[in-house]
Scaffold this active site. Structure first.
Site, PDB file in Angstrom:
ATOM      1  N   GLY A   1       0.788  -1.231   0.000  1.00 11.98           N
ATOM      2  CA  GLY A   1       0.000   0.000   0.000  1.00 11.98           C
ATOM      3  C   GLY A   1       0.813   1.269   0.000  1.00 11.98           C
ATOM      4  O   GLY A   1       0.280   2.364   0.131  1.00 11.98           O
TER       5      GLY A   1
ATOM      6  N   GLY B   1       2.409   2.385  -2.503  1.00  2.00           N
ATOM      7  CA  GLY B   1       2.324   3.005  -3.816  1.00  2.00           C
ATOM      8  C   GLY B   1       3.464   2.606  -4.716  1.00  2.00           C
ATOM      9  O   GLY B   1       3.765   3.288  -5.695  1.00  2.00           O
ATOM     10  N   LYS B   2       4.100   1.462  -4.432  1.00  2.00           N
ATOM     11  CA  LYS B   2       5.242   1.087  -5.269  1.00  2.00           C
ATOM     12  C   LYS B   2       4.819   0.686  -6.676  1.00  2.00           C
ATOM     13  O   LYS B   2       5.484   1.034  -7.640  1.00  2.00           O
ATOM     14  CB  LYS B   2       6.109   0.015  -4.612  1.00  2.00           C
ATOM     15  CG  LYS B   2       5.406  -1.212  -4.137  1.00  2.00           C
ATOM     16  CD  LYS B   2       6.336  -2.033  -3.272  1.00  2.00           C
ATOM     17  CE  LYS B   2       5.670  -3.326  -2.854  1.00  2.00           C
ATOM     18  NZ  LYS B   2       4.473  -3.083  -2.014  1.00  2.00           N
ATOM     19  N   SER B   3       3.687  -0.012  -6.790  1.00  4.44           N
ATOM     20  CA  SER B   3       3.226  -0.368  -8.129  1.00  4.44           C
ATOM     21  C   SER B   3       2.853   0.884  -8.917  1.00  4.44           C
ATOM     22  O   SER B   3       3.171   1.005 -10.103  1.00  4.44           O
ATOM     23  CB  SER B   3       2.010  -1.291  -8.037  1.00  4.44           C
ATOM     24  OG  SER B   3       2.359  -2.481  -7.388  1.00  4.44           O
TER      25      SER B   3
ATOM     26  N   SER C   1      10.516  -6.699  -0.495  1.00  4.70           N
ATOM     27  CA  SER C   1      11.895  -7.042  -0.099  1.00  4.70           C
ATOM     28  C   SER C   1      12.219  -6.499   1.295  1.00  4.70           C
ATOM     29  O   SER C   1      13.007  -5.566   1.436  1.00  4.70           O
ATOM     30  CB  SER C   1      12.903  -6.548  -1.141  1.00  4.70           C
ATOM     31  OG  SER C   1      12.694  -5.209  -1.500  1.00  4.70           O
TER      32      SER C   1
HETATM   33  N1  PPS Z   1       2.062 -12.081   4.268  1.00  3.92           N
HETATM   34  C1  PPS Z   1       2.229 -11.168   3.306  1.00  3.92           C
HETATM   35  N2  PPS Z   1       3.128 -10.165   3.478  1.00  3.92           N
HETATM   36  C2  PPS Z   1       3.291  -9.266   2.480  1.00  3.92           C
HETATM   37  N3  PPS Z   1       2.618  -9.251   1.313  1.00  3.92           N
HETATM   38  C3  PPS Z   1       1.712 -10.242   1.122  1.00  3.92           C
HETATM   39  C4  PPS Z   1       1.473 -11.218   2.097  1.00  3.92           C
HETATM   40  N4  PPS Z   1       0.533 -12.056   1.620  1.00  3.92           N
HETATM   41  C5  PPS Z   1       0.185 -11.623   0.401  1.00  3.92           C
HETATM   42  N5  PPS Z   1       0.889 -10.529   0.093  1.00  3.92           N
HETATM   43  C6  PPS Z   1       0.800  -9.868  -1.222  1.00  3.92           C
HETATM   44  O1  PPS Z   1       2.066 -10.088  -1.871  1.00  3.92           O
HETATM   45  C7  PPS Z   1       2.615  -8.871  -2.362  1.00  3.92           C
HETATM   46  C8  PPS Z   1       4.079  -8.713  -1.959  1.00  3.92           C
HETATM   47  O2  PPS Z   1       4.850  -9.635  -2.649  1.00  3.92           O
HETATM   48  P1  PPS Z   1       6.433  -9.405  -2.763  1.00  3.92           P
HETATM   49  O3  PPS Z   1       6.913 -10.468  -3.680  1.00  3.92           O
HETATM   50  O4  PPS Z   1       6.728  -7.989  -3.143  1.00  3.92           O
HETATM   51  O5  PPS Z   1       6.936  -9.656  -1.268  1.00  3.92           O
HETATM   52  S1  PPS Z   1       8.432  -9.936  -0.793  1.00  3.92           S
HETATM   53  O6  PPS Z   1       9.331  -8.995  -1.519  1.00  3.92           O
HETATM   54  O7  PPS Z   1       8.784 -11.342  -1.081  1.00  3.92           O
HETATM   55  O8  PPS Z   1       8.448  -9.667   0.656  1.00  3.92           O
HETATM   56  C9  PPS Z   1       1.793  -7.749  -1.749  1.00  3.92           C
HETATM   57  O9  PPS Z   1       1.505  -6.868  -2.809  1.00  3.92           O
HETATM   58  P2  PPS Z   1       1.658  -5.290  -2.674  1.00  3.92           P
HETATM   59  O10 PPS Z   1       0.479  -4.854  -1.884  1.00  3.92           O
HETATM   60  O11 PPS Z   1       1.642  -4.812  -4.087  1.00  3.92           O
HETATM   61  O12 PPS Z   1       2.948  -5.007  -1.965  1.00  3.92           O
HETATM   62  C10 PPS Z   1       0.554  -8.412  -1.188  1.00  3.92           C
HETATM   63  O13 PPS Z   1      -0.542  -8.189  -2.025  1.00  3.92           O
HETATM   64  N1  ADP Z   2       1.337   9.189  -4.524  1.00  2.61           N
HETATM   65  C1  ADP Z   2       0.139   8.714  -4.194  1.00  2.61           C
HETATM   66  N2  ADP Z   2      -0.794   9.542  -3.690  1.00  2.61           N
HETATM   67  C2  ADP Z   2      -2.011   9.067  -3.337  1.00  2.61           C
HETATM   68  N3  ADP Z   2      -2.401   7.772  -3.455  1.00  2.61           N
HETATM   69  C3  ADP Z   2      -1.513   6.907  -3.955  1.00  2.61           C
HETATM   70  C4  ADP Z   2      -0.194   7.326  -4.347  1.00  2.61           C
HETATM   71  N4  ADP Z   2       0.478   6.237  -4.794  1.00  2.61           N
HETATM   72  C5  ADP Z   2      -0.384   5.194  -4.693  1.00  2.61           C
HETATM   73  N5  ADP Z   2      -1.574   5.600  -4.199  1.00  2.61           N
HETATM   74  C6  ADP Z   2      -2.735   4.730  -3.924  1.00  2.61           C
HETATM   75  O1  ADP Z   2      -2.346   3.851  -2.861  1.00  2.61           O
HETATM   76  C7  ADP Z   2      -2.886   2.546  -3.065  1.00  2.61           C
HETATM   77  C8  ADP Z   2      -1.757   1.515  -3.059  1.00  2.61           C
HETATM   78  O2  ADP Z   2      -0.943   1.730  -4.201  1.00  2.61           O
HETATM   79  P1  ADP Z   2      -0.121   0.535  -4.847  1.00  2.61           P
HETATM   80  O3  ADP Z   2       0.726   1.153  -5.922  1.00  2.61           O
HETATM   81  O4  ADP Z   2      -1.010  -0.587  -5.223  1.00  2.61           O
HETATM   82  O5  ADP Z   2       0.793   0.113  -3.606  1.00  2.61           O
HETATM   83  P2  ADP Z   2       1.741  -1.147  -3.392  1.00  2.61           P
HETATM   84  O6  ADP Z   2       2.156  -1.636  -4.753  1.00  2.61           O
HETATM   85  O7  ADP Z   2       2.899  -0.616  -2.611  1.00  2.61           O
HETATM   86  O8  ADP Z   2       0.940  -2.152  -2.622  1.00  2.61           O
HETATM   87  C9  ADP Z   2      -3.653   2.602  -4.375  1.00  2.61           C
HETATM   88  O9  ADP Z   2      -5.009   2.785  -4.073  1.00  2.61           O
HETATM   89  C10 ADP Z   2      -3.068   3.808  -5.096  1.00  2.61           C
HETATM   90  O10 ADP Z   2      -3.991   4.389  -5.982  1.00  2.61           O
END
Ligand code: PPS
Ligand code: ADP
Length: 253
Positions: free
Chosen positions: A86, A88-90, A157
Site C-alpha cells: 500500500g 504506492g510502489k506499483s 523485499s
Molecule cells: N504475508 C504477506 N506479506 C506481504 N505481502 C503479502 C502477504 N501475503 C500476500 N501478500 C501480497 O504479496 C505482495 C508482496 O509480494 P512481494 O513479492 O513484493 O513480497 S516480498 O518482496 O517477497 O516480501 C503484496 O503486494 P503489494 O500490496 O503490491 O505489496 C501483497 O498483495
Molecule cells: N502518490 C500517491 N498519492 C495518493 N495515493 C496513492 C499514491 N500512490 C499510490 N496511491 C494509492 O495507494 C494505493 C496503493 O498503491 P499501490 O501502488 O497498489 O501500492 P503497493 O504496490 O505498494 O501495494 C492505491 O489505491 C493507489 O492508488
C-alpha cells in the site's frame, strides 16, 4: 553501465477490467502505439496465503507495435525499490516506466504480486521464501539489464540482506534502491486489496508491517517520503527518480 537493475512495478487493486484508470497518474492507461500500455486481467489463481484473490493486474508494458528501434539511448540500468504493501510502489513503478518511455527509454516492470502468480508461485511469505523470491527477481532483472532494458523491480523485499544480495549481483552503481517512506497508518488507510484488514483479523499471517518485519534501508539511493498531509503525486515521485537517473548518467545514450 554494464548492467543496471530496473524495478518495474505493476498496478494491482480492486478495480474492474473496465475501470482500470488511475486519475492520479495524470496520463491515460491502455494508450496506444509507442506508449506504455497497461494490459489488465483477472487472476483467479490461488495465492500462497491460501486465499483466492480477485486481482486485476495492470502491468506496464510497451505496445506490441513498439520495438527496440523506437527506443534510443538505452542505458543499462537496474533500479529496485522495496517497501510494505500500500505504499504506492506499483503506482510509482507504472508512472516511472511511463516517464522513461516518454524519454525514449525501454523499461520493464517486475512486480512482486504479479511474479508470485507465475515464476514464483511456489513461494510463501516466510523469510526463506521471500529471500528466494527476491533472488529470482534479481536474476531476471539482471537478464533484462544485460539486454539493455531498464528493469524496475517493485517488491517489498523486507530484509536488508536480500536487497544487498541483489545489489551484489550487479556492477557497482547499477543497483538503485528506492525506499518509499510511508507511515503504516497511511498504507492501512489505503488498503486497496483489503489485506491489512485481513491481517489485523489474523486471517493472513506473517504480513509485512503487521506481524512480520520490514527493515528500513540504512543507505539507499533515493528516499521518497509520503505523509497524509504532504503526499507527492506518483508523477512527481517518478520525476524524482528520473532526475536521479539523469543526474547520474544512467539515461545517457
Ligand atoms: N504475508 C504477506 N506479506 C506481504 N505481502 C503479502 C502477504 N501475503 C500476500 N501478500 C501480497 O504479496 C505482495 C508482496 O509480494 P512481494 O513479492 O513484493 O513480497 S516480498 O518482496 O517477497 O516480501 C503484496 O503486494 P503489494 O500490496 O503490491 O505489496 C501483497 O498483495
Ligand atoms: N502518490 C500517491 N498519492 C495518493 N495515493 C496513492 C499514491 N500512490 C499510490 N496511491 C494509492 O495507494 C494505493 C496503493 O498503491 P499501490 O501502488 O497498489 O501500492 P503497493 O504496490 O505498494 O501495494 C492505491 O489505491 C493507489 O492508488
Amino acid at each position: 553501465m554494464a548492467v543496471a537493475l530496473k524495478l518495474l512495478p505493476s498496478l494491482i487493486g480492486n478495480v474492474s477490467p473496465e475501470n482500470v484508470s488511475l486519475p492520479e497518474l495524470g496520463f491515460p492507461i491502455n494508450s496506444g502505439r509507442n506508449w506504455i500500455r497497461f494490459g489488465s486481467h483477472f487472476d483467479h489463481r490461488k495465492s500462497k496465503i491460501g486465499q483466492k484473490f480477485k486481482l486485476v493486474k495492470a502491468v506496464g508494458r510497451l505496445d506490441e507495435t513498439s520495438s527496440f528501434n523506437d527506443v534510443n539511448g538505452q542505458a543499462d540500468c537496474h533500479c529496485t525499490n522495496g517497501f510494505p504493501n500500500g505504499k504506492g510502489k506499483s503506482t510509482l513503478a507504472c508512472a516511472l516506466s511511463h516517464s522513461l518511455h516518454s524519454r525514449g527509454k525501454l523499461s520493464y516492470v517486475l512486480d512482486g504480486d504479479n511474479v508470485r502468480h507465475g515464476l514464483n508461485r511456489n513461494l510463501s511469505f516466510g523469510a526463506e521464501d521471500r529471500a528466494e523470491n527476491i533472488r529470482r527477481v534479481g536474476e531476471v532483472a539482471k537478464l533484462f539489464a544485460d539486454a539493455g532494458v531498464i528493469c524496475i523491480a517493485s517488491l517489498i523485499s523486507p530484509y536488508r540482506k536480500d536487497r544487498d544480495a541483489c545489489r551484489a549481483l550487479l556492477p557497482k552503481g547499477d543497483f538503485i534502491e528506492v525506499f518509499m517512506d510511508v507511515p503504516l497508518q497511511l498504507c492501512e488507510a489505503r488498503d486497496p486489496k483489503g489485506l491489512y484488514k485481513l491481517a489485523r483479523a489474523g486471517k493472513i499471517k506473517d504480513f509485512t508491517g503487521i506481524d512480520d518485519p520490514y527493515e528500513r534501508p540504512l543507505n539507499c539511493e533515493i528516499v521518497l517520503e509520503q505523509k497524509p498531509d504532504t503526499c507527492s503525486s506518483p508523477c512527481e515521485m517518478a520525476e524524482t527518480v528520473v532526475s536521479y537517473l539523469e543526474g547520474h548518467g544512467y539515461l545517457q545514450a
